[in-house]
Design a protein around this motif. Structure first.
Motif, PDB file in Angstrom:
ATOM      1  N   ALA A  15       6.700   7.651  10.988  1.00 46.75           N
ATOM      2  CA  ALA A  15       5.421   8.366  11.042  1.00 46.75           C
ATOM      3  C   ALA A  15       4.260   7.434  10.695  1.00 46.75           C
ATOM      4  N   LEU A  16       4.577   6.305  10.080  1.00 47.33           N
ATOM      5  CA  LEU A  16       3.536   5.340   9.707  1.00 47.33           C
ATOM      6  C   LEU A  16       3.106   4.528  10.920  1.00 47.33           C
ATOM      7  N   ASN A  17       1.838   4.188  10.972  1.00 49.68           N
ATOM      8  CA  ASN A  17       1.261   3.456  12.085  1.00 49.68           C
ATOM      9  C   ASN A  17       1.949   2.105  12.263  1.00 49.68           C
ATOM     10  N   SER A  18       2.222   1.739  13.506  1.00 50.89           N
ATOM     11  CA  SER A  18       2.981   0.521  13.800  1.00 50.89           C
ATOM     12  C   SER A  18       2.175  -0.772  13.654  1.00 50.89           C
ATOM     13  N   LYS A  19       0.872  -0.694  13.389  1.00 51.20           N
ATOM     14  CA  LYS A  19       0.090  -1.929  13.208  1.00 51.20           C
ATOM     15  C   LYS A  19       0.415  -2.612  11.881  1.00 51.20           C
ATOM     16  N   ASN A  20       1.123  -1.872  11.005  1.00 49.57           N
ATOM     17  CA  ASN A  20       1.539  -2.415   9.720  1.00 49.57           C
ATOM     18  C   ASN A  20       3.054  -2.330   9.581  1.00 49.57           C
TER      19      ASN A  20
ATOM     20  N   LEU B 172       2.362  -4.219   4.201  1.00 52.16           N
ATOM     21  CA  LEU B 172       3.492  -3.349   3.917  1.00 52.16           C
ATOM     22  C   LEU B 172       2.920  -2.017   3.437  1.00 52.16           C
ATOM     23  N   VAL B 173       3.114  -0.973   4.245  1.00 48.13           N
ATOM     24  CA  VAL B 173       2.597   0.364   3.951  1.00 48.13           C
ATOM     25  C   VAL B 173       3.790   1.309   3.873  1.00 48.13           C
ATOM     26  N   VAL B 174       3.861   2.065   2.782  1.00 53.50           N
ATOM     27  CA  VAL B 174       4.959   3.009   2.596  1.00 53.50           C
ATOM     28  C   VAL B 174       4.401   4.388   2.247  1.00 53.50           C
ATOM     29  N   HIS B 175       5.229   5.406   2.428  1.00 50.60           N
ATOM     30  CA  HIS B 175       4.855   6.738   1.960  1.00 50.60           C
ATOM     31  C   HIS B 175       5.865   7.190   0.920  1.00 50.60           C
ATOM     32  N   THR B 176       5.552   8.287   0.249  1.00 46.11           N
ATOM     33  CA  THR B 176       6.377   8.772  -0.861  1.00 46.11           C
ATOM     34  C   THR B 176       7.094  10.080  -0.541  1.00 46.11           C
ATOM     35  N   SER B 177       7.194  10.422   0.721  1.00 41.84           N
ATOM     36  CA  SER B 177       7.767  11.712   1.112  1.00 41.84           C
ATOM     37  C   SER B 177       9.287  11.662   1.229  1.00 41.84           C
ATOM     38  N   GLY B 178       9.914  12.772   0.869  1.00 44.41           N
ATOM     39  CA  GLY B 178      11.349  12.892   1.034  1.00 44.41           C
ATOM     40  C   GLY B 178      11.759  13.373   2.408  1.00 44.41           C
ATOM     41  N   SER B 179      10.831  13.964   3.145  1.00 41.15           N
ATOM     42  CA  SER B 179      11.206  14.601   4.407  1.00 41.15           C
ATOM     43  C   SER B 179      10.578  13.982   5.654  1.00 41.15           C
ATOM     44  N   VAL B 180       9.737  12.976   5.498  1.00 48.77           N
ATOM     45  CA  VAL B 180       9.050  12.369   6.645  1.00 48.77           C
ATOM     46  C   VAL B 180       9.674  11.007   6.940  1.00 48.77           C
ATOM     47  N   SER B 181       9.968  10.768   8.208  1.00 49.24           N
ATOM     48  CA  SER B 181      10.520   9.479   8.624  1.00 49.24           C
ATOM     49  C   SER B 181       9.497   8.369   8.389  1.00 49.24           C
ATOM     50  N   MET B 182       9.981   7.166   8.129  1.00 48.59           N
ATOM     51  CA  MET B 182       9.032   6.058   7.972  1.00 48.59           C
ATOM     52  C   MET B 182       8.362   5.729   9.305  1.00 48.59           C
TER      53      MET B 182
ATOM     54  N   ILE C 163       0.871  -1.173   0.000  1.00 52.07           N
ATOM     55  CA  ILE C 163       0.000   0.000   0.000  1.00 52.07           C
ATOM     56  C   ILE C 163       0.908   1.223   0.000  1.00 52.07           C
ATOM     57  N   ILE C 164       0.738   2.081  -1.002  1.00 57.60           N
ATOM     58  CA  ILE C 164       1.544   3.299  -1.126  1.00 57.60           C
ATOM     59  C   ILE C 164       0.687   4.497  -0.742  1.00 57.60           C
ATOM     60  N   ILE C 165       1.121   5.225   0.279  1.00 57.45           N
ATOM     61  CA  ILE C 165       0.451   6.450   0.691  1.00 57.45           C
ATOM     62  C   ILE C 165       1.133   7.609  -0.029  1.00 57.45           C
ATOM     63  N   ALA C 166       0.405   8.234  -0.950  1.00 60.14           N
ATOM     64  CA  ALA C 166       0.933   9.358  -1.732  1.00 60.14           C
ATOM     65  C   ALA C 166       0.068  10.582  -1.460  1.00 60.14           C
ATOM     66  N   VAL C 167       0.255  11.137  -0.265  1.00 59.01           N
ATOM     67  CA  VAL C 167      -0.510  12.305   0.184  1.00 59.01           C
ATOM     68  C   VAL C 167       0.471  13.352   0.695  1.00 59.01           C
ATOM     69  N   SER C 168      -0.035  14.508   1.084  1.00 58.87           N
ATOM     70  CA  SER C 168       0.842  15.555   1.620  1.00 58.87           C
ATOM     71  C   SER C 168       1.545  15.066   2.887  1.00 58.87           C
ATOM     72  N   ASP C 169       2.718  15.618   3.133  1.00 61.11           N
ATOM     73  CA  ASP C 169       3.529  15.188   4.273  1.00 61.11           C
ATOM     74  C   ASP C 169       2.773  15.233   5.597  1.00 61.11           C
ATOM     75  N   ASP C 170       2.001  16.295   5.813  1.00 62.12           N
ATOM     76  CA  ASP C 170       1.312  16.450   7.086  1.00 62.12           C
ATOM     77  C   ASP C 170       0.125  15.498   7.254  1.00 62.12           C
ATOM     78  N   ALA C 171      -0.271  14.822   6.197  1.00 64.51           N
ATOM     79  CA  ALA C 171      -1.399  13.880   6.274  1.00 64.51           C
ATOM     80  C   ALA C 171      -0.957  12.424   6.393  1.00 64.51           C
ATOM     81  N   ILE C 172       0.330  12.147   6.251  1.00 66.55           N
ATOM     82  CA  ILE C 172       0.810  10.756   6.231  1.00 66.55           C
ATOM     83  C   ILE C 172       0.422   9.989   7.491  1.00 66.55           C
ATOM     84  N   ALA C 173       0.719  10.521   8.658  1.00 62.75           N
ATOM     85  CA  ALA C 173       0.423   9.811   9.912  1.00 62.75           C
ATOM     86  C   ALA C 173      -1.081   9.617  10.093  1.00 62.75           C
TER      87      ALA C 173
END
Length: 168
Positions: free
Chosen positions: A95-100, A83-93, A61-71
Motif C-alpha cells: 500500500a506504500l508508494n513505490s517511489k520509496n 525507507l518508509v514503513v507503516h504500523t498497521s497489522g492489516s495493511v499490506s506493505m 520514516i514511520i507512518i503511524a496513521v489510520s489504516d485507510d490513510a496509509i496509501a
C-alpha cells in the motif's frame, strides 16, 4: 545512531515518540502532524512539521496513521528512495508508494494515549523488501523492544485478526 521521523500524532505515534525518547540509539528528527498541538508536550516545537515538503531525508520514516490513510499519506511524501514503513497489522506493505523503499513496523498492542506502556514487552513484527532495510527495522525495534519477529503480510494479517478477536 539511526535517524527516524514519524508521520502521525495519534496513539501509536505518541507511544513510539515516548519509546524513542528513552533510547540513545534513535534520534527522532521530525514528527509530521496535522494537529501539532497534540505533540507539544512530547516533542520540541522545532521538530514538529505540518508540510510534507519539509520532511528531511532520514534512515527511517514511520507512518503511524489510520489504516485507510496509509496509501494517501505515503503518496504525499516528496522524498524518494527513503525507507518508509507503516504500523498497521492489516495493511499490506504494498500500500506504500513505490517511489520509496518500504516495509512494516507493527507493534502487536492496542494503544491508548492515557495508558502507559512498557515497550520492552511489546512484540514488534517486521517486514521489509531487502535484507539491508530489514536490518535497519530490526535495530530500531530492538532499541525499544525485547521481542521482534520477521513476519510477512499474510502472517501479520492473520495475527492481527487473532489479536483483535482475543482483545474483544
Amino acid at each position: 545512531m539511526i535517524q527516524v521521523s514519524i508521520i502521525g500524532s495519534g496513539n501509536v505515534a505518541q507511544h513510539l515518540i515516548q519509546a524513542f525518547a528513552k533510547t540513545t540509539e534513535i534520534e527522532l528528527v521530525q514528527v509530521f502532524s496535522r494537529k501539532p498541538e497534540l505533540l507539544f508536550s512530547l516533542v520540541p516545537n522545532h521538530k514538529i512539521i505540518s508540510d510534507y515538503n519539509l520532511l528531511k531525508a532520514v534512515d527511517l520514516i514511520i507512518i503511524a496513521v489510520s489504516d485507510d490513510a496509509i496509501a494517501i499519506v505515503s503518496a504525499q511524501i516528496t522524498l524518494k528512495n527513503q525507507l518508509v514503513v507503516h504500523t498497521s497489522g492489516s495493511v499490506s506493505m504494498d500500500a506504500l508508494n513505490s517511489k520509496n523503499r518500504h516495509g512494516v513496523f507493527y507493534p502487536l498492542q492496542t494503544f491508548s494515549v492515557s495508558k502507559e506502556i512498557d515497550f520492552k514487552l511489546i512484540p514488534i513484527c517486521l517486514e521489509a523488501t531487502t535484507r539491508k532495510d530489514y536490518q535497519i527495522l530490526e535495530k530500531v525495534a530492538k532499541s525499544i523492544s525485547d521481542v521482534t519477529y520477521n513476519i510477512n503480510s499474510e502472517q501479520r494479517k492473520a495475527l492481527h485478526v487473532a489479536a483483535v478477536f482475543v482483545s474483544n
